[in-house]
Design an enzyme around this catalytic site. Structure first.
Site, mmCIF file in Angstrom:
data_model
loop_
_atom_site.group_PDB
_atom_site.id
_atom_site.type_symbol
_atom_site.label_atom_id
_atom_site.label_comp_id
_atom_site.label_asym_id
_atom_site.label_seq_id
_atom_site.Cartn_x
_atom_site.Cartn_y
_atom_site.Cartn_z
ATOM 1 N N ASP A 1 71.418 11.859 86.098
ATOM 2 C CA ASP A 1 69.963 11.714 85.976
ATOM 3 C C ASP A 1 69.522 11.859 84.522
ATOM 4 O O ASP A 1 70.259 12.354 83.678
ATOM 5 C CB ASP A 1 69.245 12.757 86.850
ATOM 6 N N GLU A 2 68.323 11.430 84.260
ATOM 7 C CA GLU A 2 67.623 11.644 82.986
ATOM 8 C C GLU A 2 68.470 11.258 81.766
ATOM 9 O O GLU A 2 68.486 11.943 80.749
ATOM 10 C CB GLU A 2 67.151 13.090 82.883
ATOM 11 N N ALA A 3 69.173 10.133 81.897
ATOM 12 C CA ALA A 3 70.006 9.656 80.788
ATOM 13 C C ALA A 3 69.164 8.819 79.833
ATOM 14 O O ALA A 3 69.431 7.635 79.582
ATOM 15 C CB ALA A 3 71.186 8.859 81.334
#
Length: 526
Positions: A332-334
């Site tokens: 996530d949140e890359a």
């Protein structure tokens, strides 16, 4: 932890005293059969209550080591409060508590059980050991809350008469503990495991790496733990688990029929790794250790072969330590990784997990790539998540990707209850007790087939949490509700009846020294 210690920790965190509430007693003094959390699938009350006395024995089949061990666990729970010997024996003659594994009761499945209480005995039958253990948790909740006390209490110790037939709605019922933002000792993790087990949770998702700390020893990359694990949010000392300590957690969880799902978050949330080894960075320069709380700024170097050598080594060593089926790869949140690089990375890393015999779990952004066959996507979106993002996850589910549902504005236990909650965050909004319970995982994600939903999870992120009492205050009373959504039939989900059963759990939390938030939405009796 005793109630006074828990209260002291909360006072230090700016939280008031522990809540208390006496249970509503049945006319005969016993808790009405089935008035527990999670709600059982089928309850048939009737007949006389069984009373545990000084003569009670816990009877098991001596051929079953699992039944004997579960019997010993039950005895250990009840001996301090009752003061009774409660011997565990294979002597089948006489009254008592019977724990029976039955090969013929296949309909009970891997986790179901049948509890029958009469004036002469309580019998718990299961097809598999996990079911027997879950039946014991039901027996605990049928007894007075003071049965959980670590000092002798007065009886009577009554179990209402009748039969409970029970099995879970979902096979994946999980809680996550983030040990990366703040490090939690082995004993603190074990304490949380015991609390999860009471509510029939069967997965412990351990978030073992993030920007702020790497928490598991990896022999082939030793600086991950010794340097990358040396700090935490706010600049504290941090820490990590040795391989022996991690295996101890895994064994302890297994003794409570929880499977550990380890997570190594990547390609983002990796600053602790990048700081430990310069070669993992595209420019070959290691950044400083990070003790803040921002997200999305770090990324492994997708185009370097050493990145995949690193992933292979970490997955290989972690898989060897983890007997369970799953390994979580984050995803996530890359924000610092381009979409093209993200797809490349995830499509190269998933086969590595499979190579070492594990099933991939990833945050739902995994569906931006191509989820490998059998993979699970953990959906953490909000009610306000874009329709396009929801549709992308639903499309993957239609193509065979399983879903674990954990909406941040429903199940994230670190979200503040209200604006006045002294701990936690509020980026997903305020999550009071009713909001965390009053939804259905089976139809939450539009367009996703109900059959794709494999279960639920209640994550606990630890940016603001460092002590057990703080974790408990955020988990209780919301955790039992998420557990009920995972275990109980959808037809039993009703806030108005649930909140009464939930209130009746409070004396049990007091007896166990569990800190909790006394929500005004719950009709506490005190």
């Amino acid at each position: 932890m005793g109630a006074l210690v828990g209260a002291a920790l909360l006072v230090a965190a700016g939280i008031g005293a522990l809540g208390t509430a006496p249970a509503t007693a049945a006319p005969d003094g016993a808790t009405p059969l089935g008035r527990i959390v999670p709600a059982p699938a089928k309850v048939t009350p009737g007949g006389s209550a069984y009373e545990i006395t000084a003569k009670t024995r816990i009877r098991v089949d001596d051929a079953s080591k699992d039944a004997r061990r579960i019997g010993g666990y039950l005895a250990d729970v009840l001996r301090p409060s009752t003061g009774y010997r409660l011997p565990v024996t294979d002597d089948d003659a006489g009254d008592g508590i019977r724990l029976e594994l039955s090969a013929k009761d296949k309909a009970l499945g891997a986790e179901g059980y049948r509890l029958t209480s009469t004036g002469r005995s309580v019998t718990i039958v299961a097809h598999a050991p996990a079911g027997l253990f879950h039946g014991v948790q039901t027996l605990r909740q049928q007894l007075p809350a003071k049965a959980e006390s670590d000092s002798r209490q007065s009886g009577p110790w009554l179990v209402a008469g009748g039969t409970v037939e029970d099995s879970p709605r979902y096979g994946y019922r999980s809680a996550m503990l983030d040990v990366s933002r703040h490090f939690f000792s082995v004993d603190k993790v074990k304490r949380y495991i015991d609390q999860l087990a009471l509510y029939k949770i069967n997965k412990l998702h351990l978030h073992l790496s993030d920007d702020q700390g790497w928490r598991i020893a990896i022999d082939s990359w030793p600086r991950l733990a010794t340097y990358g694990g040396s700090t935490q949010v706010g600049g504290g000392a941090g820490g990590h688990y040795t391989k022996a300590q991690y295996k101890d957690i895994v064994r302890y969880a297994a003794s409570r029929y929880l499977e550990v799902v380890p997570e190594i978050d990547m390609p983002s949330h990796t600053n602790a790794a990048l700081a430990s080894y310069a070669e993992l960075n595209c420019d070959g320069v290691a950044p400083p250790l990070y003790t803040g709380t921002e997200v999305g700024f770090s990324s492994l170097c997708v185009n370097k072969q050493v990145t995949y050598d690193f992933v292979d080594d970490v997955v290989r060593e972690l898989a060897a330590l983890t007997p369970g089926k799953y390994l979580h790869i984050g995803g996530d949140e890359a924000h610092s990784t381009s979409h093209e690089d993200y797809v490349t990375f995830m499509n190269r890393v998933q086969p590595i997990v499979a190579k070492y015999g594990k099933t991939v779990v990833g945050w739902h952004q995994l569906t931006e790539a191509t989820p490998i066959k059998g993979a699970l996507a953990q959906y953490w979106g909000l009610d306000g998540t874009s329709a396009a993002e929801k549709a992308q996850v639903a499309a993957a589910a239609k193509n065979g990707t399983g879903l674990v549902i954990s909406p941040a504005d429903r199940t994230y236990l670190d979200m503040k209850y209200t604006k006045d909650t002294p701990l936690g965050l509020a980026w997903a909004g305020y999550v009071e007790v009713q909001r965390s319970y009053d939804w259905d995982p089976g139809n939450y994600l539009p367009g996703a087939p109900a059959a794709a939903v494999k279960g639920v999870e209640a994550p606990m992120w630890s940016e603001t949490l460092s002590e057990s009492a703080q974790v408990e205050y955020m988990a209780f009373p919301r955790l039992p509700g998420v557990a009920e959504l995972g275990w109980s039939p959808a037809a039993t989900h009703d806030w108005n009846t649930y909140k009464v059963r939930l209130a009746e759990q409070a004396p049990r939390w007091d007896a166990l020294g569990i800190a909790y938030y006394k929500s005004p939405q719950v009709p506490w009796n005190g």
